[in-house]
Design a protein around this motif. Structure first.
Motif, PDB file in Angstrom:
ATOM      1  N   GLY A  93      -4.117   7.204 -11.047  1.00 61.09           N
ATOM      2  CA  GLY A  93      -5.405   6.711 -10.577  1.00 61.09           C
ATOM      3  C   GLY A  93      -5.481   5.198 -10.555  1.00 61.09           C
ATOM      4  N   SER A  94      -4.841   4.553 -11.551  1.00 56.82           N
ATOM      5  CA  SER A  94      -4.868   3.092 -11.589  1.00 56.82           C
ATOM      6  C   SER A  94      -4.106   2.502 -10.408  1.00 56.82           C
ATOM      7  CB  SER A  94      -4.288   2.592 -12.913  1.00 56.82           C
ATOM      8  OG  SER A  94      -2.908   2.890 -13.015  1.00 56.82           O
ATOM      9  N   LEU A  95      -2.992   3.137 -10.024  1.00 59.28           N
ATOM     10  CA  LEU A  95      -2.239   2.649  -8.871  1.00 59.28           C
ATOM     11  C   LEU A  95      -3.045   2.838  -7.584  1.00 59.28           C
ATOM     12  CD1 LEU A  95       1.408   3.874  -9.606  1.00 59.28           C
ATOM     13  CD2 LEU A  95       0.389   1.646 -10.070  1.00 59.28           C
ATOM     14  N   ALA A 122       1.985   6.922  -6.702  1.00 58.11           N
ATOM     15  CA  ALA A 122       0.889   7.697  -7.283  1.00 58.11           C
ATOM     16  C   ALA A 122       0.905   9.158  -6.857  1.00 58.11           C
ATOM     17  CB  ALA A 122      -0.450   7.062  -6.915  1.00 58.11           C
ATOM     18  N   LEU A 123       1.274   9.416  -5.607  1.00 61.90           N
ATOM     19  CA  LEU A 123       1.185  10.772  -5.061  1.00 61.90           C
ATOM     20  C   LEU A 123       2.543  11.450  -4.917  1.00 61.90           C
ATOM     21  CD1 LEU A 123      -1.477  10.139  -2.260  1.00 61.90           C
ATOM     22  CD2 LEU A 123      -1.855  10.816  -4.645  1.00 61.90           C
ATOM     23  N   ALA A 126       0.834  -1.207   0.000  1.00 60.47           N
ATOM     24  CA  ALA A 126       0.000   0.000   0.000  1.00 60.47           C
ATOM     25  C   ALA A 126       0.865   1.254   0.000  1.00 60.47           C
ATOM     26  CB  ALA A 126      -0.925  -0.015   1.217  1.00 60.47           C
ATOM     27  N   GLY A 127       1.940   1.236   0.788  1.00 59.81           N
ATOM     28  CA  GLY A 127       2.848   2.377   0.814  1.00 59.81           C
ATOM     29  C   GLY A 127       3.488   2.615  -0.540  1.00 59.81           C
ATOM     30  N   LEU A 178       8.986   7.589  -7.121  1.00 55.98           N
ATOM     31  CA  LEU A 178       9.062   6.211  -7.610  1.00 55.98           C
ATOM     32  C   LEU A 178      10.129   5.422  -6.860  1.00 55.98           C
ATOM     33  CD1 LEU A 178       8.787   6.786 -11.472  1.00 55.98           C
ATOM     34  CD2 LEU A 178       6.992   6.025  -9.914  1.00 55.98           C
ATOM     35  N   ALA A 179      11.291   6.061  -6.625  1.00 54.00           N
ATOM     36  CA  ALA A 179      12.368   5.377  -5.910  1.00 54.00           C
ATOM     37  C   ALA A 179      11.945   5.033  -4.486  1.00 54.00           C
ATOM     38  CB  ALA A 179      13.623   6.251  -5.901  1.00 54.00           C
TER      39      ALA A 179
END
Length: 405
Positions: free
Chosen positions: A171-173, A99-100, A92-93, A107-108
């Motif tokens: 949004g998909s993530l 995404a945010l 979840a993290g 991303l890293a």
């Protein structure tokens, strides 16, 4: 006394723990494969090369090695269910940060977050399944659980692209969070019962961190670990280089190359429980894994011979062989680590996860460099075949050493 029938053994399988751990593995792997699946959109949005995603996935596996080694202490102290919840929390993290987050930094951080939990998935699942699984179906149960790895990849490939078109890659993530959080909450229902063996006084860090490596004093662990490293590396090479080789050397189009890769993944998924049944009923796990090595050697030699004249049916047949061997060994591999570990099965599975991840990280870059050195694929795959055969011979070599515990 007659041996139990196959039907009675299947009825004795731990259905709910198996389904729970399978779901955890599937969703965690889906989160890992999400970034490669939406990589084109990420590259377009953030103005970064799409190849960056490969480095990010490798980072997740690198951090996963550390979490695999730490996980036995965590599992013993907090319980297998609580640890699987931590795996889902890490997934979840990862989804939230990707995404945010802001650009490449987000991303890293996301793959680091996932890696912190991902390496604990197999040790925690093994800890939960072993006490509730009859020995005659142990390899079968562990192989069923490992279907979650290719299944997670397939789910990412099928579900995310339409979502990306509808609501964008971010949004998909975020949509993936729904089943991850829901499963994390549902795992609380059996936690007290399934985690009744936890030891709150157990230390997580310190000398306990190195306990998995102590198992390597046993010859069978060393042999299994050498084979696990080679097998994991070769399986990742086949996946990583397959599409490029088929499009540039054989001159297939991208759709045909994708079909070959899909055949490999499907064969790996279907064959895993079959190999588990073979290891339970017909051969020993070590003998079963040795057969995998022979099969990997054959498909490696054939893959190295690919050229413009190869018909699609022959390439597809070889992909099926590769999927059944290089893509189908992990369930029996994890089961063998747990069996050899005995009472230290959680530490043994942590060691196995670290070895699998290390092979997947180290071998593909070496393989890629060898392709450049040889000026083609044939020499690289020939060396890979020799390594696979040597690993098979190590596994088949008889030993009188007994399992730990």
């Amino acid at each position: 006394m007659s041996s139990p029938s196959t039907a009675s053994l299947l009825r004795s399988m731990p259905v709910w723990p198996l389904l729970a751990t399978l779901a955890v593995q599937t969703l965690a792997t889906m989160a890992l494969y999400s970034l490669p699946t939406v990589a084109p959109e990420i590259a377009k949005d953030l103005h970064v090369p799409g190849t960056l995603i490969g480095s990010l996935v490798a980072t997740a596996y690198g951090v996963g090695i550390l979490s695999a080694l730490v996980s036995p202490g965590v599992v013993r102290k907090y319980g297998g269910v609580r640890t699987t919840q931590a795996v889902l929390l890490a997934a979840a993290g990862m989804l939230l940060l990707a995404a945010l987050g802001s650009g490449v930094t987000g991303l890293a951080l996301s793959v680091i977050a996932l890696g912190i939990g991902y390496g604990a998935a197999a040790p925690a699942s093994t800890h939960l399944l072993v006490p509730q699984t009859p020995q005659p179906v142990f390899n079968l149960v562990m192989s069923f659980r490992q279907i979650g790895v290719p299944f997670g990849g397939v789910m990412a490939a099928l579900i995310l692209p339409p979502l990306v078109l509808a609501i964008g890659w971010r949004g998909s993530l975020l949509t993936e969070l729904v089943p991850v959080v829901l499963l994390m909450l549902l795992m609380e229902i059996p936690r007290k019962r399934w985690d009744s063996d936890r030891d709150p006084t157990r230390r997580v860090f310190g000398r306990t961190l190195w306990q998995p490596f102590a198992l390597l004093r046993e010859p069978r662990f060393r042999r299994l670990s050498v084979a696990a490293f080679v097998y994991a590396g070769l399986s990742l090479c086949l996946i990583a280089f397959m599409t490029v080789q088929l499009t540039t050397i054989v001159h297939l189009d991208l759709i045909e190359a994708g079909q070959v890769l899909a055949a490999y993944q499907i064969a790996g998924s279907i064959s895993r429980p079959i190999w588990g049944w073979v290891a339970d009923r017909l051969l020993t796990p070590a003998q079963t894994l040795a057969i995998h090595g022979v099969g990997m050697a054959i498909c490696s030699v054939l893959t190295g011979l690919y050229g413009p004249g190869w018909p699609l049916w022959a390439i597809m047949a070889n992909a099926l062989l590769a999927g059944c061997t290089a893509g189908g060994y992990t369930g029996v591999g994890y089961a063998e680590y747990a069996t050899l570990g005995g009472t230290r099965r959680t530490e043994a599975t942590g060691l196995g996860t670290a070895i699998f991840f290390a092979g997947g990280m180290a071998v593909p870059p070496i393989f890629g460099a060898s392709i450049a050195s040889f000026g083609g694929y044939q020499g690289s795959y020939a060396i890979a075949a020799i390594c696979a055969l040597a690993s098979a011979a190590l596994l088949a070599w008889p030993t009188r050493t007994r399992p730990n515990g």
